[in-house]
Design a protein around this motif. Structure first.
Motif, PDB file in Angstrom:
ATOM      1  N   PHE A  59     -68.539  68.471  -3.749  1.00 32.48           N
ATOM      2  CA  PHE A  59     -68.916  68.399  -5.164  1.00 32.48           C
ATOM      3  C   PHE A  59     -68.138  67.278  -5.843  1.00 32.48           C
ATOM      4  O   PHE A  59     -68.706  66.490  -6.595  1.00 32.48           O
ATOM      5  CB  PHE A  59     -68.627  69.729  -5.868  1.00 32.48           C
ATOM      6  CG  PHE A  59     -69.705  70.766  -5.723  1.00 32.48           C
ATOM      7  CD1 PHE A  59     -70.316  71.027  -4.502  1.00 32.48           C
ATOM      8  CD2 PHE A  59     -70.094  71.519  -6.806  1.00 32.48           C
ATOM      9  CE1 PHE A  59     -71.295  71.993  -4.378  1.00 32.48           C
ATOM     10  CE2 PHE A  59     -71.079  72.484  -6.699  1.00 32.48           C
ATOM     11  CZ  PHE A  59     -71.681  72.726  -5.483  1.00 32.48           C
ATOM     12  N   ALA A  60     -66.850  67.202  -5.581  1.00 32.99           N
ATOM     13  CA  ALA A  60     -66.013  66.168  -6.201  1.00 32.99           C
ATOM     14  C   ALA A  60     -66.485  64.773  -5.792  1.00 32.99           C
ATOM     15  O   ALA A  60     -66.616  63.884  -6.639  1.00 32.99           O
ATOM     16  CB  ALA A  60     -64.549  66.375  -5.817  1.00 32.99           C
ATOM     17  N   GLU A  61     -66.747  64.587  -4.519  1.00 33.60           N
ATOM     18  CA  GLU A  61     -67.221  63.281  -4.035  1.00 33.60           C
ATOM     19  C   GLU A  61     -68.540  62.901  -4.695  1.00 33.60           C
ATOM     20  O   GLU A  61     -68.722  61.754  -5.111  1.00 33.60           O
ATOM     21  CB  GLU A  61     -67.381  63.301  -2.511  1.00 33.60           C
ATOM     22  CG  GLU A  61     -66.059  63.316  -1.770  1.00 33.60           C
ATOM     23  CD  GLU A  61     -66.230  63.474  -0.259  1.00 33.60           C
ATOM     24  OE1 GLU A  61     -67.384  63.593   0.222  1.00 33.60           O
ATOM     25  OE2 GLU A  61     -65.205  63.489   0.441  1.00 33.60           O
ATOM     26  N   ALA A  62     -69.450  63.856  -4.807  1.00 29.24           N
ATOM     27  CA  ALA A  62     -70.753  63.583  -5.413  1.00 29.24           C
ATOM     28  C   ALA A  62     -70.633  63.244  -6.899  1.00 29.24           C
ATOM     29  O   ALA A  62     -71.437  62.489  -7.435  1.00 29.24           O
ATOM     30  CB  ALA A  62     -71.678  64.781  -5.218  1.00 29.24           C
ATOM     31  N   LEU A  63     -69.612  63.787  -7.546  1.00 27.14           N
ATOM     32  CA  LEU A  63     -69.392  63.528  -8.966  1.00 27.14           C
ATOM     33  C   LEU A  63     -68.505  62.312  -9.204  1.00 27.14           C
ATOM     34  O   LEU A  63     -68.300  61.906 -10.345  1.00 27.14           O
ATOM     35  CB  LEU A  63     -68.783  64.765  -9.638  1.00 27.14           C
ATOM     36  CG  LEU A  63     -69.704  65.980  -9.715  1.00 27.14           C
ATOM     37  CD1 LEU A  63     -68.920  67.224 -10.105  1.00 27.14           C
ATOM     38  CD2 LEU A  63     -70.844  65.728 -10.694  1.00 27.14           C
ATOM     39  N   GLY A  64     -67.956  61.758  -8.134  1.00 20.21           N
ATOM     40  CA  GLY A  64     -67.099  60.581  -8.262  1.00 20.21           C
ATOM     41  C   GLY A  64     -65.741  60.875  -8.843  1.00 20.21           C
ATOM     42  O   GLY A  64     -65.155  60.026  -9.525  1.00 20.21           O
ATOM     43  N   VAL A  65     -65.241  62.088  -8.577  1.00 20.83           N
ATOM     44  CA  VAL A  65     -63.918  62.481  -9.068  1.00 20.83           C
ATOM     45  C   VAL A  65     -63.103  63.043  -7.907  1.00 20.83           C
ATOM     46  O   VAL A  65     -63.618  63.239  -6.807  1.00 20.83           O
ATOM     47  CB  VAL A  65     -64.018  63.535 -10.202  1.00 20.83           C
ATOM     48  CG1 VAL A  65     -64.763  62.970 -11.409  1.00 20.83           C
ATOM     49  CG2 VAL A  65     -64.670  64.820  -9.723  1.00 20.83           C
ATOM     50  N   ARG A  66     -61.850  63.317  -8.162  1.00 23.44           N
ATOM     51  CA  ARG A  66     -60.999  63.968  -7.164  1.00 23.44           C
ATOM     52  C   ARG A  66     -61.096  65.480  -7.323  1.00 23.44           C
ATOM     53  O   ARG A  66     -61.415  65.972  -8.410  1.00 23.44           O
ATOM     54  CB  ARG A  66     -59.545  63.533  -7.361  1.00 23.44           C
ATOM     55  CG  ARG A  66     -59.334  62.033  -7.193  1.00 23.44           C
ATOM     56  CD  ARG A  66     -57.947  61.618  -7.576  1.00 23.44           C
ATOM     57  NE  ARG A  66     -57.771  61.929  -9.007  1.00 23.44           N
ATOM     58  CZ  ARG A  66     -56.655  61.754  -9.685  1.00 23.44           C
ATOM     59  NH1 ARG A  66     -55.591  61.280  -9.075  1.00 23.44           N
ATOM     60  NH2 ARG A  66     -56.584  62.033 -10.959  1.00 23.44           N
ATOM     61  N   VAL A  67     -60.834  66.214  -6.254  1.00 27.26           N
ATOM     62  CA  VAL A  67     -60.818  67.682  -6.336  1.00 27.26           C
ATOM     63  C   VAL A  67     -59.878  68.107  -7.445  1.00 27.26           C
ATOM     64  O   VAL A  67     -60.197  69.007  -8.229  1.00 27.26           O
ATOM     65  CB  VAL A  67     -60.406  68.300  -4.975  1.00 27.26           C
ATOM     66  CG1 VAL A  67     -60.158  69.788  -5.121  1.00 27.26           C
ATOM     67  CG2 VAL A  67     -61.478  68.038  -3.926  1.00 27.26           C
ATOM     68  N   LYS A  68     -58.767  67.437  -7.543  1.00 22.65           N
ATOM     69  CA  LYS A  68     -57.778  67.743  -8.590  1.00 22.65           C
ATOM     70  C   LYS A  68     -58.408  67.703  -9.968  1.00 22.65           C
ATOM     71  O   LYS A  68     -58.083  68.521 -10.835  1.00 22.65           O
ATOM     72  CB  LYS A  68     -56.628  66.736  -8.495  1.00 22.65           C
ATOM     73  CG  LYS A  68     -55.612  66.850  -9.563  1.00 22.65           C
ATOM     74  CD  LYS A  68     -54.587  65.749  -9.446  1.00 22.65           C
ATOM     75  CE  LYS A  68     -53.691  65.761 -10.669  1.00 22.65           C
ATOM     76  NZ  LYS A  68     -52.770  64.653 -10.703  1.00 22.65           N
ATOM     77  N   ASP A  69     -59.318  66.753 -10.191  1.00 26.09           N
ATOM     78  CA  ASP A  69     -59.962  66.627 -11.500  1.00 26.09           C
ATOM     79  C   ASP A  69     -60.867  67.818 -11.812  1.00 26.09           C
ATOM     80  O   ASP A  69     -61.065  68.149 -12.979  1.00 26.09           O
ATOM     81  CB  ASP A  69     -60.765  65.328 -11.569  1.00 26.09           C
ATOM     82  CG  ASP A  69     -59.901  64.101 -11.400  1.00 26.09           C
ATOM     83  OD1 ASP A  69     -58.742  64.107 -11.870  1.00 26.09           O
ATOM     84  OD2 ASP A  69     -60.376  63.118 -10.783  1.00 26.09           O
ATOM     85  N   LEU A  70     -61.410  68.431 -10.786  1.00 25.61           N
ATOM     86  CA  LEU A  70     -62.271  69.593 -11.010  1.00 25.61           C
ATOM     87  C   LEU A  70     -61.483  70.839 -11.366  1.00 25.61           C
ATOM     88  O   LEU A  70     -61.985  71.701 -12.084  1.00 25.61           O
ATOM     89  CB  LEU A  70     -63.115  69.884  -9.750  1.00 25.61           C
ATOM     90  CG  LEU A  70     -64.155  68.837  -9.377  1.00 25.61           C
ATOM     91  CD1 LEU A  70     -64.874  69.276  -8.108  1.00 25.61           C
ATOM     92  CD2 LEU A  70     -65.135  68.598 -10.504  1.00 25.61           C
ATOM     93  N   ILE A  71     -60.258  70.946 -10.863  1.00 25.51           N
ATOM     94  CA  ILE A  71     -59.492  72.181 -11.072  1.00 25.51           C
ATOM     95  C   ILE A  71     -58.314  72.012 -12.009  1.00 25.51           C
ATOM     96  O   ILE A  71     -57.565  72.947 -12.239  1.00 25.51           O
ATOM     97  CB  ILE A  71     -59.012  72.767  -9.724  1.00 25.51           C
ATOM     98  CG1 ILE A  71     -58.110  71.792  -8.992  1.00 25.51           C
ATOM     99  CG2 ILE A  71     -60.202  73.173  -8.866  1.00 25.51           C
ATOM    100  CD1 ILE A  71     -57.495  72.357  -7.736  1.00 25.51           C
ATOM    101  N   ASP A  72     -58.147  70.823 -12.572  1.00 26.01           N
ATOM    102  CA  ASP A  72     -57.034  70.574 -13.486  1.00 26.01           C
ATOM    103  C   ASP A  72     -57.394  71.085 -14.870  1.00 26.01           C
ATOM    104  O   ASP A  72     -58.195  70.487 -15.573  1.00 26.01           O
ATOM    105  CB  ASP A  72     -56.717  69.080 -13.531  1.00 26.01           C
ATOM    106  CG  ASP A  72     -55.424  68.778 -14.277  1.00 26.01           C
ATOM    107  OD1 ASP A  72     -54.645  69.721 -14.528  1.00 26.01           O
ATOM    108  OD2 ASP A  72     -55.212  67.613 -14.606  1.00 26.01           O
ATOM    109  N   PHE A  73     -56.812  72.195 -15.227  1.00 24.88           N
ATOM    110  CA  PHE A  73     -57.134  72.812 -16.515  1.00 24.88           C
ATOM    111  C   PHE A  73     -56.098  72.421 -17.532  1.00 24.88           C
ATOM    112  O   PHE A  73     -55.522  73.103 -18.223  1.00 24.88           O
ATOM    113  CB  PHE A  73     -57.209  74.325 -16.406  1.00 24.88           C
ATOM    114  CG  PHE A  73     -58.025  74.799 -15.216  1.00 24.88           C
ATOM    115  CD1 PHE A  73     -59.153  74.106 -14.793  1.00 24.88           C
ATOM    116  CD2 PHE A  73     -57.675  75.930 -14.523  1.00 24.88           C
ATOM    117  CE1 PHE A  73     -59.917  74.538 -13.724  1.00 24.88           C
ATOM    118  CE2 PHE A  73     -58.434  76.381 -13.449  1.00 24.88           C
ATOM    119  CZ  PHE A  73     -59.548  75.682 -13.057  1.00 24.88           C
TER     120      PHE A  73
END
Length: 73
Positions: free
Chosen positions: A59-73
């Motif tokens: 998901f992160a790769e497809a969105l062009g972000v890092r996994v960290k960016d998805l879970i960084d609250f």
């Protein structure tokens, strides 16, 4: 599932949806890009399903972000 875990899944899902919509990608298109069914994308975005770390990476790769960016609250 604890309330804290539920809140985590809800936030993660909202974050994924926000990033996907920002890129004007439908759930169906996103599912094709990531290699999952659109209903799975919807379940993740609504916090109904616990995503695996491998899917989270896709998901992160497809969105062009890092996994960290998805879970960084």
């Amino acid at each position: 599932m604890t309330d804290l875990n539920r809140q985590f899944l809800l936030f993660l899902g909202k974050n994924i949806r926000r990033l996907r919509e920002h890129r004007n990608i439908s759930q169906e298109e996103f599912g094709e890009i990531v290699g999952v069914h659109r209903t799975y994308v919807g379940m993740i975005e609504r916090g109904e399903k616990n995503i695996t770390i491998f899917s989270l990476r896709k998901f992160a790769e497809a969105l062009g972000v890092r996994v960290k960016d998805l879970i960084d609250f």
